[in-house]
Write an enzyme that holds these catalytic residues in place. Sequence first.
Site, PDB file in Angstrom:
ATOM      1  N   CYS A 106     -26.413  13.955 -29.118  1.00 40.44           N
ATOM      2  CA  CYS A 106     -25.365  15.427 -30.019  1.00 40.44           C
ATOM      3  C   CYS A 106     -26.365  16.724 -29.293  1.00 40.44           C
ATOM      4  O   CYS A 106     -27.244  16.936 -29.095  1.00 40.44           O
ATOM      5  CB  CYS A 106     -25.848  15.219 -30.926  1.00 40.44           C
ATOM      6  SG  CYS A 106     -24.864  16.581 -32.026  1.00 40.44           S
TER       7      CYS A 106
ATOM      8  N   ASP B 272     -25.743   9.897 -28.797  1.00 42.59           N
ATOM      9  CA  ASP B 272     -24.826   8.631 -29.159  1.00 42.59           C
ATOM     10  C   ASP B 272     -24.424   7.975 -28.018  1.00 42.59           C
ATOM     11  O   ASP B 272     -24.650   8.111 -27.139  1.00 42.59           O
ATOM     12  CB  ASP B 272     -23.954  10.306 -28.828  1.00 42.59           C
ATOM     13  CG  ASP B 272     -23.635  11.114 -29.438  1.00 42.59           C
ATOM     14  OD1 ASP B 272     -23.104  10.843 -30.542  1.00 42.59           O
ATOM     15  OD2 ASP B 272     -23.788  12.623 -29.236  1.00 42.59           O
TER      16      ASP B 272
END
Length: 156
Positions: free
Chosen positions: A54, A61
């Site tokens: 992120c 992620d």
Amino acid sequence: MRTDNELQGVSLLGDTAVKYPTQYAPEILETFKNKHPENEYLVTFTCPEFTSLCPKTGQPDFAKIIINYIPREDMVESKSLKLYLFSFRNHGDFHEDCVNIIMKDLVRLMNPRYLEVIGLFTPRGGISIYPFANYGDAEHQDMVKSRMLAAFRNDF
């Protein structure tokens, strides 16, 4: 069987000393020549363990990345693609950016007839994000539009 001449430029495959990149590395991508450029056929890659960061929080992620393409003259070599996708591990970008970057890098590398990248990101904060980006040459514009429409999810 491919000749040594046909394998020029494919340096990562079979090299056991290859180091995994720690930063985004599009230069690691390699190609080889398509032996069947007169045929229109589909090549699919699935990367079930894609990770990026992120850009705001630095949290990881996770996604399944699916790449479909119809080659022209050049094809992406799979080990270089694996290392390239791994290079996103420490790269901070939004899901949508990652999918578009991958698509643009592969289009620039191969000049395919058609290419699409699908990102099936796991939920964070209760929301899943599934970005889809595609490209087609002049002969495949109908496919670009129909695949984009087909990618819209209506399972709510």
